[in-house]
Design an enzyme around this catalytic site. Structure first.
Site, PDB file in Angstrom:
ATOM      1  N   SER A   1       0.777  -1.213   0.028  1.00 27.39           N
ATOM      2  CA  SER A   1      -0.076   0.100   0.081  1.00 27.39           C
ATOM      3  C   SER A   1       0.840   1.365   0.075  1.00 27.39           C
ATOM      4  O   SER A   1       1.998   1.367   0.346  1.00 27.39           O
ATOM      5  CB  SER A   1      -1.014   0.047   1.101  1.00 27.39           C
TER       6      SER A   1
ATOM      7  N   ASN B   1       1.769 -11.897  12.219  1.00 28.33           N
ATOM      8  CA  ASN B   1       1.840 -11.635  13.614  1.00 28.33           C
ATOM      9  C   ASN B   1       1.009 -12.887  14.197  1.00 28.33           C
ATOM     10  O   ASN B   1       0.702 -13.825  13.710  1.00 28.33           O
ATOM     11  CB  ASN B   1       0.938 -10.182  13.814  1.00 28.33           C
TER      12      ASN B   1
ATOM     13  N   THR C   1       6.420 -13.031   7.666  1.00 26.30           N
ATOM     14  CA  THR C   1       6.539 -12.087   8.990  1.00 26.30           C
ATOM     15  C   THR C   1       4.898 -12.024   9.355  1.00 26.30           C
ATOM     16  O   THR C   1       4.635 -10.876   9.544  1.00 26.30           O
ATOM     17  CB  THR C   1       7.147 -10.747   8.651  1.00 26.30           C
TER      18      THR C   1
ATOM     19  N   ASP D   1      -5.372  -8.483  12.698  1.00 33.78           N
ATOM     20  CA  ASP D   1      -4.854  -8.317  13.982  1.00 33.78           C
ATOM     21  C   ASP D   1      -5.737  -8.343  14.981  1.00 33.78           C
ATOM     22  O   ASP D   1      -6.754  -7.908  14.936  1.00 33.78           O
ATOM     23  CB  ASP D   1      -3.894  -7.098  13.971  1.00 33.78           C
TER      24      ASP D   1
ATOM     25  N   GLU E   1      -2.504 -13.863  12.655  1.00 26.66           N
ATOM     26  CA  GLU E   1      -2.168 -14.298  11.211  1.00 26.66           C
ATOM     27  C   GLU E   1      -1.685 -15.539  11.204  1.00 26.66           C
ATOM     28  O   GLU E   1      -2.051 -16.356  10.233  1.00 26.66           O
ATOM     29  CB  GLU E   1      -1.285 -13.295  10.375  1.00 26.66           C
TER      30      GLU E   1
ATOM     31  N   SER F   1       5.801  -9.069  17.738  1.00 32.81           N
ATOM     32  CA  SER F   1       4.907  -8.332  18.588  1.00 32.81           C
ATOM     33  C   SER F   1       3.955  -9.357  19.232  1.00 32.81           C
ATOM     34  O   SER F   1       2.705  -9.094  19.109  1.00 32.81           O
ATOM     35  CB  SER F   1       4.222  -7.352  17.700  1.00 32.81           C
TER      36      SER F   1
ATOM     37  N   GLY G   1       4.538  -3.092  11.492  1.00 35.94           N
ATOM     38  CA  GLY G   1       4.795  -4.488  10.782  1.00 35.94           C
ATOM     39  C   GLY G   1       5.446  -4.111   9.497  1.00 35.94           C
ATOM     40  O   GLY G   1       6.388  -4.992   8.911  1.00 35.94           O
ATOM     41  N   ASP G   2       5.067  -3.103   9.042  1.00 27.95           N
ATOM     42  CA  ASP G   2       5.538  -2.847   7.329  1.00 27.95           C
ATOM     43  C   ASP G   2       7.091  -2.391   7.672  1.00 27.95           C
ATOM     44  O   ASP G   2       8.029  -2.937   6.757  1.00 27.95           O
ATOM     45  CB  ASP G   2       4.776  -1.579   6.652  1.00 27.95           C
TER      46      ASP G   2
END
Length: 353
Positions: free
Chosen positions: A13, A146, A144, A119, A149, A184, A244-245
């Site tokens: 994005s 969380n 990667t 999330d 996910e 996280s 996270g990005d």
């Protein structure tokens, strides 16, 4: 002239204002010596946490057109691929098809897949996106996700040691993912107890004051049992977007199967990349948090859903004040400003039941 580290294709994005998605990823990658080619999956005014936002989402046809012309012009020669948020099932399928093409063309492609699904128990995407991400998992070098996910992708609720092992094993063995970094992670009592004593938070700390990161590499011919690494670190109060990005970009930037710069002798490629990402992300968040505390009082008011709904600018000011301080923290990203190195350590008995 400084020699570049290679070329990355970033597909995620974009926002005009602030730092999420590609805006949180591309600058750090460039700071670390990579050329970055960018495909925007959405083009918004700002991130959706502001409540008020506008813009457009790229369709599958639009993405395919971009990919096709890049192919015709010989512009799909990247060494690495980074994918993040993609809107909708058809667009996600288009990105996955490109990843498959790049993987077939270059088996050595380093592909970091950030499966942006949701999330804290809430999905960001439609349910039909989930099986497409599952199909994409075998194409990835590193993922990667969380905690939430991981549960969605594996369909395993992680509530104890056994289910945690089962979920990670499923990602490695069923979906053939070589490397996993779960960032996280909220510390629950059972997870704190499961961690080796030297990896736990201080005994006088509450579990909710700390987060954890767990990284796992799949067993292979040279690594019979695989390897799991972990680290706990203090949780900073407040709401941050784009974390996270940024984290995923830093994992990709520092992941090197040969000789990563600054890598300690007993670190693996994955543990080094995850340690660098945790360290730098936490330092950027600390910088952002400290800057937010200096803002005028009306720009750092606490969350109140009723007041925020009645006065939209109240929330907008708060969001604006907590945008990641990437520019101010670029020396942290480059590694020229000393910070605490939050090293992930080997969890030697993780697979012992």
């Amino acid at each position: 002239m400084t020699k570049g580290k290679g070329r990355i294709l970033s597909i995620q994005s974009h926002v005009a204002y602030g730092y999420v998605g590609g805006k949180a990823a591309v600058f750090p990658l460039q700071c670390l010596g990579y050329d970055v080619d960018v495909v925007n999956t959405v083009n918004f005014s700002n991130h959706s946490g502001y409540a008020r936002f506008g813009g457009s989402r790229a369709s599958a046809a639009e993405l395919d057109q971009i990919f096709d012309v890049m192919e015709q012009n010989g512009l799909l020669q990247q060494d690495r691929l980074l994918t993040g948020y993609v809107p909708g099932a058809e667009a996600t399928a288009a990105v996955t098809a490109l990843a498959k093409k790049l993987r077939e063309r270059n088996p050595e492609l380093v592909y970091l897949l950030d499966p942006v699904l949701g999330d804290s128990g809430r999905m960001y995407v439609a349910p039909e996106v989930v099986p497409i991400y599952r199909d994409a998992l075998p194409l990835a070098t590193v993922i990667t996700p969380n905690w939430f996910e991981v549960e969605v992708l594996t369909d395993i609720k992680m509530v104890d040691a056994g289910s945690l092992r089962q979920a990670i094993r499923k990602l490695h063995e069923t979906y053939h993912v070589p490397h996993i970094v779960i960032s996280s992670i909220p510390l629950k009592p059972w997870l704190t107890t499961l961690l080796p004593s030297h990896l736990r938070p201080p005994t006088d700390a509450n579990d909710d004051a700390y987060l954890a990161c767990i990284a796992s590499s799949k067993a292979d011919a040279d690594n019979v049992s695989g390897a799991v690494y972990a680290k706990t670190f203090p949780c900073l109060s407040g709401y941050f977007s784009g974390v996270g990005d940024l984290f995923s970009a830093l994992v990709l930037a520092h992941f090197d199967d040969t000789t990563a710069e600054g890598k300690l002798d007993d670190e693996s490629a994955l543990s080094h990349a995850a340690s660098q990402a945790v360290s730098k992300t936490h330092a950027i968040l600390s910088l952002t948090h400290e800057a937010a505390l200096t803002l005028p009082e009306d720009e750092r008011q606490t969350t109140d859903e009723e007041l925020d709904a009645r006065e939209p600018m109240r929330k907008i000011k708060r969001m604006r004040g907590r945008e990641l301080r990437l520019i101010q923290g670029q020396d942290i990203i480059r590694g020229t400003q000393p910070i605490e190195y939050r090293r992930l350590e080997h969890w030697t008995d993780f697979w012992v039941e």
